[in-house]
Design an enzyme around this catalytic site. Structure first.
Site, PDB file in Angstrom:
ATOM      1  N   HIS A  80     -30.480  40.084   1.177  1.00  0.00           N
ATOM      2  CA  HIS A  80     -31.053  39.005   1.998  1.00  0.00           C
ATOM      3  C   HIS A  80     -32.567  39.171   2.082  1.00  0.00           C
ATOM      4  O   HIS A  80     -33.072  40.271   2.236  1.00  0.00           O
ATOM      5  CB  HIS A  80     -30.492  39.062   3.418  1.00  0.00           C
ATOM      6  CG  HIS A  80     -29.074  38.605   3.517  1.00  0.00           C
ATOM      7  ND1 HIS A  80     -28.435  38.409   4.713  1.00  0.00           N
ATOM      8  CD2 HIS A  80     -28.168  38.290   2.561  1.00  0.00           C
ATOM      9  CE1 HIS A  80     -27.190  37.999   4.487  1.00  0.00           C
ATOM     10  NE2 HIS A  80     -27.007  37.936   3.196  1.00  0.00           N
ATOM     11  N   TYR A 209     -29.715  35.415  14.589  1.00  0.00           N
ATOM     12  CA  TYR A 209     -29.838  36.025  15.916  1.00  0.00           C
ATOM     13  C   TYR A 209     -30.147  34.892  16.895  1.00  0.00           C
ATOM     14  O   TYR A 209     -31.174  34.219  16.755  1.00  0.00           O
ATOM     15  CB  TYR A 209     -30.984  37.034  15.944  1.00  0.00           C
ATOM     16  CG  TYR A 209     -30.713  38.329  15.205  1.00  0.00           C
ATOM     17  CD1 TYR A 209     -30.870  38.415  13.829  1.00  0.00           C
ATOM     18  CD2 TYR A 209     -30.315  39.471  15.903  1.00  0.00           C
ATOM     19  CE1 TYR A 209     -30.633  39.611  13.155  1.00  0.00           C
ATOM     20  CE2 TYR A 209     -30.078  40.672  15.237  1.00  0.00           C
ATOM     21  CZ  TYR A 209     -30.241  40.737  13.865  1.00  0.00           C
ATOM     22  OH  TYR A 209     -30.008  41.921  13.201  1.00  0.00           O
ATOM     23  N   PRO A 300     -27.807  47.992  18.966  1.00  0.00           N
ATOM     24  CA  PRO A 300     -27.641  47.510  17.588  1.00  0.00           C
ATOM     25  C   PRO A 300     -28.489  46.292  17.200  1.00  0.00           C
ATOM     26  O   PRO A 300     -28.485  45.899  16.039  1.00  0.00           O
ATOM     27  CB  PRO A 300     -26.147  47.167  17.510  1.00  0.00           C
ATOM     28  CG  PRO A 300     -25.713  46.968  18.909  1.00  0.00           C
ATOM     29  CD  PRO A 300     -26.576  47.821  19.759  1.00  0.00           C
ATOM     30  N   LYS A 304     -30.478  49.344  13.214  1.00  0.00           N
ATOM     31  CA  LYS A 304     -31.242  50.522  12.783  1.00  0.00           C
ATOM     32  C   LYS A 304     -30.495  51.854  12.759  1.00  0.00           C
ATOM     33  O   LYS A 304     -30.972  52.805  12.131  1.00  0.00           O
ATOM     34  CB  LYS A 304     -32.465  50.702  13.704  1.00  0.00           C
ATOM     35  CG  LYS A 304     -33.535  49.658  13.513  1.00  0.00           C
ATOM     36  CD  LYS A 304     -34.232  49.838  12.192  1.00  0.00           C
ATOM     37  CE  LYS A 304     -35.104  48.676  11.833  1.00  0.00           C
ATOM     38  NZ  LYS A 304     -35.012  48.277  10.439  1.00  0.00           N
ATOM     39  N   TYR A 392     -38.035  45.336  10.557  1.00  0.00           N
ATOM     40  CA  TYR A 392     -36.633  45.043  10.226  1.00  0.00           C
ATOM     41  C   TYR A 392     -36.260  45.577   8.843  1.00  0.00           C
ATOM     42  O   TYR A 392     -35.195  46.168   8.669  1.00  0.00           O
ATOM     43  CB  TYR A 392     -36.363  43.525  10.313  1.00  0.00           C
ATOM     44  CG  TYR A 392     -34.898  43.199  10.443  1.00  0.00           C
ATOM     45  CD1 TYR A 392     -34.307  42.963  11.684  1.00  0.00           C
ATOM     46  CD2 TYR A 392     -34.071  43.158   9.319  1.00  0.00           C
ATOM     47  CE1 TYR A 392     -32.961  42.684  11.803  1.00  0.00           C
ATOM     48  CE2 TYR A 392     -32.717  42.883   9.424  1.00  0.00           C
ATOM     49  CZ  TYR A 392     -32.165  42.642  10.671  1.00  0.00           C
ATOM     50  OH  TYR A 392     -30.823  42.375  10.789  1.00  0.00           O
TER      51      TYR A 392
HETATM   52  P1  RFL Z   1     -21.529  58.940  13.052  1.00  0.00           P
HETATM   53  O1  RFL Z   1     -21.344  57.798  12.093  1.00  0.00           O
HETATM   54  O2  RFL Z   1     -21.067  58.743  14.429  1.00  0.00           O
HETATM   55  O3  RFL Z   1     -20.808  60.185  12.387  1.00  0.00           O
HETATM   56  C1  RFL Z   1     -20.558  61.359  13.111  1.00  0.00           C
HETATM   57  C2  RFL Z   1     -19.351  62.035  12.516  1.00  0.00           C
HETATM   58  O4  RFL Z   1     -19.128  63.264  13.178  1.00  0.00           O
HETATM   59  C3  RFL Z   1     -17.755  63.390  13.482  1.00  0.00           C
HETATM   60  N1  RFL Z   1     -17.588  64.289  14.623  1.00  0.00           N
HETATM   61  C4  RFL Z   1     -17.179  65.568  14.509  1.00  0.00           C
HETATM   62  N2  RFL Z   1     -16.837  66.307  13.452  1.00  0.00           N
HETATM   63  C5  RFL Z   1     -16.442  67.576  13.664  1.00  0.00           C
HETATM   64  N3  RFL Z   1     -16.371  68.135  14.916  1.00  0.00           N
HETATM   65  C6  RFL Z   1     -16.704  67.431  16.003  1.00  0.00           C
HETATM   66  N4  RFL Z   1     -16.628  67.982  17.213  1.00  0.00           N
HETATM   67  C7  RFL Z   1     -17.149  66.088  15.818  1.00  0.00           C
HETATM   68  N5  RFL Z   1     -17.544  65.109  16.675  1.00  0.00           N
HETATM   69  C8  RFL Z   1     -17.808  64.043  15.927  1.00  0.00           C
HETATM   70  C9  RFL Z   1     -17.301  61.965  13.742  1.00  0.00           C
HETATM   71  O5  RFL Z   1     -15.905  61.821  13.602  1.00  0.00           O
HETATM   72  C10 RFL Z   1     -18.093  61.202  12.694  1.00  0.00           C
HETATM   73  O6  RFL Z   1     -17.401  61.113  11.474  1.00  0.00           O
HETATM   74  O7  RFL Z   1     -23.047  59.401  13.125  1.00  0.00           O
HETATM   75  P2  RFL Z   1     -24.225  59.374  12.047  1.00  0.00           P
HETATM   76  O8  RFL Z   1     -23.764  59.970  10.759  1.00  0.00           O
HETATM   77  O9  RFL Z   1     -25.402  59.871  12.735  1.00  0.00           O
HETATM   78  O10 RFL Z   1     -24.421  57.812  11.704  1.00  0.00           O
HETATM   79  C11 RFL Z   1     -24.887  56.911  12.680  1.00  0.00           C
HETATM   80  C12 RFL Z   1     -24.300  55.512  12.438  1.00  0.00           C
HETATM   81  O11 RFL Z   1     -22.911  55.598  12.296  1.00  0.00           O
HETATM   82  C13 RFL Z   1     -24.660  54.543  13.576  1.00  0.00           C
HETATM   83  O12 RFL Z   1     -25.986  54.748  14.000  1.00  0.00           O
HETATM   84  C14 RFL Z   1     -24.503  53.063  13.143  1.00  0.00           C
HETATM   85  O13 RFL Z   1     -23.159  52.728  12.947  1.00  0.00           O
HETATM   86  C15 RFL Z   1     -25.119  52.143  14.193  1.00  0.00           C
HETATM   87  N6  RFL Z   1     -24.946  50.727  13.871  1.00  0.00           N
HETATM   88  C16 RFL Z   1     -25.752  50.093  12.951  1.00  0.00           C
HETATM   89  N7  RFL Z   1     -26.671  50.789  12.256  1.00  0.00           N
HETATM   90  C17 RFL Z   1     -27.419  50.186  11.290  1.00  0.00           C
HETATM   91  O14 RFL Z   1     -28.276  50.840  10.681  1.00  0.00           O
HETATM   92  N8  RFL Z   1     -27.257  48.864  10.952  1.00  0.00           N
HETATM   93  C18 RFL Z   1     -26.347  48.088  11.601  1.00  0.00           C
HETATM   94  O15 RFL Z   1     -26.180  46.922  11.241  1.00  0.00           O
HETATM   95  C19 RFL Z   1     -25.573  48.685  12.659  1.00  0.00           C
HETATM   96  N9  RFL Z   1     -24.666  47.969  13.333  1.00  0.00           N
HETATM   97  C20 RFL Z   1     -23.980  49.976  14.536  1.00  0.00           C
HETATM   98  C21 RFL Z   1     -23.873  48.587  14.256  1.00  0.00           C
HETATM   99  C22 RFL Z   1     -23.110  50.564  15.448  1.00  0.00           C
HETATM  100  C23 RFL Z   1     -22.167  49.795  16.078  1.00  0.00           C
HETATM  101  N10 RFL Z   1     -21.302  50.450  16.957  1.00  0.00           N
HETATM  102  C24 RFL Z   1     -19.901  50.430  16.780  1.00  0.00           C
HETATM  103  C25 RFL Z   1     -21.834  51.447  17.830  1.00  0.00           C
HETATM  104  C26 RFL Z   1     -22.938  47.793  14.881  1.00  0.00           C
HETATM  105  C27 RFL Z   1     -22.102  48.391  15.827  1.00  0.00           C
HETATM  106  C28 RFL Z   1     -21.140  47.511  16.541  1.00  0.00           C
HETATM  107  C1  PHB Z   2     -23.516  43.818  11.593  1.00  0.00           C
HETATM  108  O1  PHB Z   2     -23.379  43.105  10.584  1.00  0.00           O
HETATM  109  O2  PHB Z   2     -22.602  44.521  12.025  1.00  0.00           O
HETATM  110  C2  PHB Z   2     -24.809  43.820  12.311  1.00  0.00           C
HETATM  111  C3  PHB Z   2     -25.860  43.089  11.803  1.00  0.00           C
HETATM  112  C4  PHB Z   2     -27.069  43.083  12.468  1.00  0.00           C
HETATM  113  C5  PHB Z   2     -27.214  43.810  13.641  1.00  0.00           C
HETATM  114  C6  PHB Z   2     -26.152  44.554  14.134  1.00  0.00           C
HETATM  115  C7  PHB Z   2     -24.943  44.562  13.476  1.00  0.00           C
HETATM  116  O3  PHB Z   2     -28.379  43.777  14.297  1.00  0.00           O
END
Ligand code: RFL
Ligand code: PHB
Length: 398
Positions: A80, A209, A300, A304, A392
């Protein structure tokens, strides 16, 4: 029955958590000839199905390609070159390509990134241990830190040179650091996001958004057939009170714009996420390095979290490479400071996007007018739009 004597194992870098931070770190290290073991308490299947992020910055995309794990992303990811900001029922495009000198973002689900990374680790003979129990970290104030865990009923002790705490916000690494060492900075938001995954072709080619009187809404996507949509809701919203019909109705209302229609489809999944900003300083204690969500959380709205996690471990991998090739801790000693400079800029951006686009329960009419002025400014001033765009698509790595 547990064996009384733990099985002793040895590696260079012990990594807790097989999320994006842990797996990218492990693969980067292996490409540099540094050995690591990843311990993860969930199953591989769980991690590879969990719906989370979807937006990859240009720098994240470039890194995954450089690491040799970008083939499927290049084939299936959606590139995009802009987003739409919608308010007052009208859309305004922020043109990333024009404003950032050709940069963009790629839509490719986090769990697909994890599948590609897991496959690459397996193909390289890497050790990623899933479904381990009772993980704990020890002696990281010495030169021989240890990770203890149980695997298939056996107690194991992994002695390492360094430990990377990549275990997310609820992990065990950050809380294992002695009290008083870390300073926490935190802000909770008085709302959450109700997110759905729907079997419906995205109603727009780019993300939308939306700021609406009834609250924020976001149209995103995963593939040409799957939409991802979010609605601002209460932080403790009960998802069971939201029938599919009610969700679509609310999305229609908030996203409404003349001459545009929202395509509905079967809702495959729904869930509520809380929103917070959180940082700990420093991101290191002794030979334990925190990376990704274990050290910081962003709301979110700026998309990031995953990108920031990947940026952290790029800096950590570089510092570890320097250590193993020269014996010097110079770069490791600057890890936290370098990461935090970027972390705080990303915190600022995520907070700003969140503040601009949501309705706040305690806001007054002044605040509401100010938000509208902010949106008007961002979509009418090239300087302001450029600021949004450069953040972004992702700030450059230091
Ligand atoms: P994670 O992905 O949480 O991975 C951590 C891992 O550690 C494991 N763990 C353990 N393992 C062993 N022993 C323990 N005691 C443990 N405790 C935990 C877990 O099971 C897991 O596998 O962290 P990491 O690697 O730092 O990655 C971070 C990302 O996952 C997170 O920041 C993103 O998902 C946030 N996020 C978004 N980020 C973006 O860059 N772009 C996006 O569009 C975006 N959208 C989002 C998001 C997060 C969302 N939620 C659900 C919070 C949208 C949503 C809705
Ligand atoms: C997503 O596609 O899950 C998503 C996209 C943009 C955001 C957060 C989540 O800012």
């Amino acid at each position: 029955m547990l064996n009384s004597l733990p099985i002793s194992l040895r590696t260079q870098v012990g990594i807790v958590g097989a999320g994006p931070a842990g797996l990218v770190l492990s693969h980067l290290l292996s490409l540099q000839g540094i050995e690591s073991v990843v311990v993860e308490n969930r199953s591989r299947q769980y991690a590879e199905q969990r719906v989370r992020a979807g937006v990859l910055e240009q720098g994240t995309v470039d890194l995954l390609i450089e690491m040799g794990v970008g083939e499927r992303m290049k084939a299936e990811g959606l590139v995009h070159h802009g987003i739409e900001l919608r308010f007052g029922g009208r859309g305004h495009r922020i043109d990333f390509q024009d404003l950032t000198g050709g940069k963009g973002i790629t839509i490719y689900a986090q769990h697909e990134v994890l599948k590609d990374l897991n496959n690459a680790r397996v193909a390289a003979g890497g050790q990623v241990l899933f479904e381990v129990d009772n993980v704990s970290v020890h002696d990281f104030d010495s030169s021989r830190p240890k990770i203890r865990y149980q695997k298939d009923g056996n107690a194991c002790e992994l002695t390492c040179d360094f430990i990377a705490g990549c275990d997310g916000f609820h992990g065990i690494c950050r809380p294992s650091i002695p009290t008083g060492v870390l300073t926490e900075y935190e802000r909770e938001y008085p709302f959450g996001w109700l997110g759905i995954l729907a079997e419906a072709p995205p109603s727009s080619e780019e993300l939308i958004y939306t700021y609406h009187d009834r609250g924020f809404a976001l149209l995103s996507m995963r593939t040409p057939r799957i939409s991802r949509l979010y609605l601002q809701c209460k932080p403790d919203e009960d998802v069971d009170l939201w029938s599919d019909e009610k969700i679509w109705q609310e999305l229609h209302t908030r996203l409404a714009s003349e001459g545009w229609t929202l395509t509905e489809g079967q809702i495959l999944q729904k869930g509520v996420t809380g929103m917070r900003s959180f940082v700990v300083e420093p991101m290191q204690y002794g030979r334990l390095f925190l990376a990704g969500d274990s050290a910081h959380i962003v709301p979110p709205t700026g998309a990031k979290g995953l990108n920031l996690a990947v940026a952290d471990v790029q800096i950590l991998a570089r510092a570890l490479k320097h250590f193993y090739s020269t014996g010097s801790c110079d770069l490791l000693d600057t890890y936290s400071a370098i990461c935090l400079r970027r972390v705080w800029k990303v915190q600022r951006f995520s907070w700003w996007m969140t503040s601009m686009l949501h309705r706040f329960p305690d806001e007054n009419p002044f605040d509401h007018r100010r938000q509208l002025a902010e949106l008007d400014y961002v979509t009418s001033s090239r300087a302001a739009a450029k600021t949004l765009a450069e953040n972004y698509v992702g700030l450059p790595l230091e």
